[in-house]
Structures are given as C-alpha cells and as structure tokens.
Design an enzyme around this catalytic site. Structure first.
Site, short mmCIF file in Angstrom:
data_model
loop_
_atom_site.label_atom_id
_atom_site.label_comp_id
_atom_site.label_asym_id
_atom_site.label_seq_id
_atom_site.Cartn_x
_atom_site.Cartn_y
_atom_site.Cartn_z
N THR A 1 51.46 47.90 46.75
CA THR A 1 50.92 48.92 45.85
C THR A 1 49.65 49.58 46.40
O THR A 1 49.34 50.71 46.05
CB THR A 1 50.59 48.32 44.47
OG1 THR A 1 49.67 47.25 44.64
CG2 THR A 1 51.84 47.85 43.77
N ASP A 2 48.93 48.86 47.26
CA ASP A 2 47.61 49.35 47.66
C ASP A 2 47.65 50.75 48.29
O ASP A 2 46.79 51.57 48.01
CB ASP A 2 46.95 48.37 48.64
CG ASP A 2 46.51 47.09 47.94
OD1 ASP A 2 46.46 47.09 46.69
OD2 ASP A 2 46.22 46.09 48.63
N THR B 1 38.67 67.40 44.19
CA THR B 1 37.75 66.85 43.19
C THR B 1 37.81 65.31 43.13
O THR B 1 38.88 64.72 43.32
CB THR B 1 38.00 67.43 41.78
OG1 THR B 1 37.15 66.75 40.84
CG2 THR B 1 39.43 67.27 41.33
N GLN B 2 36.66 64.71 42.82
CA GLN B 2 36.62 63.25 42.63
C GLN B 2 37.22 62.87 41.27
O GLN B 2 37.50 61.69 41.03
CB GLN B 2 35.18 62.75 42.69
CG GLN B 2 34.55 62.89 44.05
CD GLN B 2 33.07 62.50 44.06
OE1 GLN B 2 32.56 61.87 43.14
NE2 GLN B 2 32.37 62.88 45.11
N ASP C 1 51.58 43.78 54.72
CA ASP C 1 50.74 44.10 53.58
C ASP C 1 50.45 45.60 53.72
O ASP C 1 50.14 46.07 54.82
CB ASP C 1 49.44 43.30 53.68
CG ASP C 1 48.53 43.51 52.48
OD1 ASP C 1 48.29 42.52 51.76
OD2 ASP C 1 48.04 44.64 52.27
N SER C 2 50.53 46.34 52.63
CA SER C 2 50.46 47.80 52.79
C SER C 2 49.09 48.29 53.23
O SER C 2 48.93 49.45 53.60
CB SER C 2 50.91 48.51 51.51
OG SER C 2 49.92 48.50 50.53
N THR D 1 53.31 42.70 47.75
CA THR D 1 53.34 41.60 46.80
C THR D 1 54.73 41.30 46.26
O THR D 1 55.09 40.14 46.05
CB THR D 1 52.41 41.93 45.60
OG1 THR D 1 51.08 42.02 46.10
CG2 THR D 1 52.46 40.88 44.53
N THR E 1 48.60 58.16 41.93
CA THR E 1 47.44 57.45 42.46
C THR E 1 47.39 56.06 41.82
O THR E 1 47.83 55.89 40.67
CB THR E 1 46.15 58.28 42.18
OG1 THR E 1 45.09 57.78 42.95
CG2 THR E 1 45.74 58.31 40.72
#
Ligand code: ASP
Length: 344
Positions: free
Chosen positions: A92-93, A279-280, A60-61, A16, A169
C-alpha cells in the site's frame, strides 16, 4: 462474441497482503503465491479463469522503482490478448504512485488493471486482504452485456471503494480506509452488489492499446513551508541534474513572495526547467490567478497542476519526459488531461 468464462491474471508483486510473520525475528516477510491461493479458496468459486504470476523477488513497495513499473507494463502487454482483466497485488505504501505511473504508461487501455493490497496480512484473522482481493478479481472480470470490460482503467480497489488510480492517495497508515481520491468520486462501491458509476468510467478512444516504458526520472519535489531557506530552494530548483520540479504549494497554489524565492524560480524557469505547481491540500485545485503570491509564480513560468495529486504529477512527468528530450513538449502536455488525472 463473449467468451463463456472471463479470465483474470493476478500479478503478485509483494506487500503486506502476502506477508507472513518470520518466527525467527517476528518481522513480516513475503511468502510464496501458492500459499496465498490456499488462504483464499473463495477465489476458486468464481466463474472466472484465474491465473497467477509472481514477481521474483517479491518486494516491499517502498522499494518500487520505475524498472518495476516497466516490468509490470510489459507483463500486461504480453498477456493483454489472453485475459479480460488484471489484478496487481501491491504494497500500500507506494500503490498510488504505481497505479498513477501505469495509467500513463498504458495508452488506450481497454481492460481493467486493478491494484489492491491490504493493511493486515492475508493469513491473519481480521485481514482486509481477502475482501480486497476477492472484490478486485470480480471487478477485473466484470463485463458489460455486450462483452466489453466494465472498467477499462487503472484503478485502486480498497475497503469497498474502486478509485481511479491516478486520482488516489494513501491517507491512513494503519486504518482499513487507507485510500481516497479526494478530487474524484469513486468509480464503484462494493456493498451487497458492486455498484459501478458508469458515467465516470473512461473508455478507450478506439486506437490500439500501446505501452510506453521510457521514463526520465530527473524530477525533484520542493515542499514549501514557513521557514524554508534560500539555500534549500536554490539546491532543489537549480539542481544541475533536475529537469523538472514539482513545487508543493500552500492552499490554491501559493508560495512565499519574498524576492529571493521568486528570483530563484525565475532563474530556474529561464534555464528551461519544468516547474509544476501542485497544492499540498488533499482537496481542491491550484489557481494561480487568485492571490498575488500565486500570480507571481505563474508570471515566473510555473505551470498549474490543477487538482492533480503529487503521486500522479510524478508519474506524468516521468512519462512525458521519457517521451521527449524537449522540455517545451513536456510543458505543452503537462496541463492537459491525458488519463483523467486532472479536472479541466
Ligand atoms: N510496507 C508495505 C508495502 O507497501 C505496506 C503494505 O503493503 O501495506 O509493501
């Protein structure tokens, strides 16, 4: 002796930050880097030598592949002696995946590699791209009084925070505070000044900088959830082409305790597959000794990812599996802290 002027190589991969609206259909499409420099004349005011390299094609990433990481790592290797730091403009994705992967590929890194991007294209009035870019360049060119780089790490700079790349993240799809490193404090915060948390910044061991570009991508991710079926677990854990599976578990590393689930985990383990418990939860760590459900996974041969992110676990597996065909070698290194990606 310290050079009078620090130098920074700006590597523009796409995303972007450098996109413009295509008047023909209203979608955002990448534009060339020359235009990007025009949009940020402030960059010229730094007492820094800034050169730019543009990927061709710009992407685009969401289309990032390990081949691009390899290209990026090789570009850094090629230019390593000529620059004090590197800024990677990236969508950023998947930025957290790329920053984590690069942190493993670049061994004994002695110079800053700062990933940044933006939520709004740099040409738009309220863009966050200018601030992110300008501060990233300043950090990449920052040196200590003895001439050594202030942050010789792979990082993400976004919305005033400098984060360790392999701890980061993406937490917001549209807000400016798009990145966090929930299990590790920021390495710096930008206000009137950029305040570095020097105690947290890793320094190279003294061995020579080297680049590893071999990666093995035979990894699957199994996200456990209520209602998950035997068939799905079997397909993912016992898949013929899969060498390793990241099992994204509940809380501190718990998964269903039903017999069929544990039988499949044991079967995968006995076939030599590498099973890693992540872990989630955004914050905190896997601890398979706390609950019977976690202990059953450990007894079945599942390794602990500790407080690693999924993005980082993926890069670490690709990297370790690329280094050796021997799964026991990979397992032996997986629970070790290689680049500051886990708290031991
Ligand atoms: N889709 C874009 C990308 O990741 C979004 C962004 O740059 O923020 O390349």
């Amino acid at each position: 002796m310290t050079k009078a002027k620090a130098s920074v190589l700006l590597i523009y991969t796409g995303g972007t930050i450098g996109m413009k609206e295509d008047p023909s259909d209203g979608t955002l499409k990448p534009f060339d880097f020359g235009s990007l420099m025009q949009e940020v004349p402030e960059l010229r005011k730094f007492a820094l030598k800034i050169d730019a390299y543009t990927f061709d094609p710009l992407i685009d990433s969401s289309d990032i592949e390990p081949g691009m990481w390899k290209k990026l790592a090789e570009l850094i290797r090629k230019n390593y002696d000529d620059y004090d730091g590197f800024v990677v403009l990236h969508g950023t994705d998947t930025m957290a995946y790329s920053a984590a992967a690069l942190s493993f590929m670049l061994d004994n890194l002695g110079k800053p590699v700062i990933f940044t991007g933006s939520q709004l294209p740099i040409g738009q009035p309220r863009t966050d791209g200018k601030e992110n870019l300008i501060s990233s360049v300043e950090i990449a060119g920052s040196r200590e009084p003895d001439g050594s780089p202030t942050v010789p790490e792979v990082c993400i700079f976004f919305n005033d925070l400098l984060l360790r790349g392999n701890r980061s993240t993406k937490v917001d799809a549209s807000g400016f505070e798009a990145f966090r490193s929930p299990n590790f404090p920021p390495l710096a915060e930008a206000g009137i000044d950029i305040r570095f948390n020097r105690d947290l910044i890793r320094r190279p061991s003294g061995e020579a900088f080297s680049v590893s570009t071999e990666m093995d991508t035979a990894v699957s991710i199994l996200k456990v959830h209520p209602g998950i079926t035997e068939r799905v677990v079997e397909d993912i854990l016992l898949g013929r082409r899969t060498r390793a599976v990241i099992i994204e578990t509940f809380g501190c590393g718990n998964a269903p305790s039903r017999d069929w689930f544990l039988d499949i985990v044991r079967e995968a383990s006995s076939r030599g597959k590498i099973l890693l418990n992540v872990t989630q939860c955004l914050r905190g760590s896997v601890n398979m000794d706390l609950y019977a459900t976690g202990r059953a996974l450990k007894d079945a041969g599942v390794l602990s990812g500790g407080d690693i992110t999924t993005e980082s676990a993926l890069g670490k597996l690709f990297f370790l599996m690329g280094k050796s065909d021997d799964n026991e070698y990979v397992k032996a290194h997986l629970e070790q802290d290689l680049r500051g990606e886990i708290s031991i």
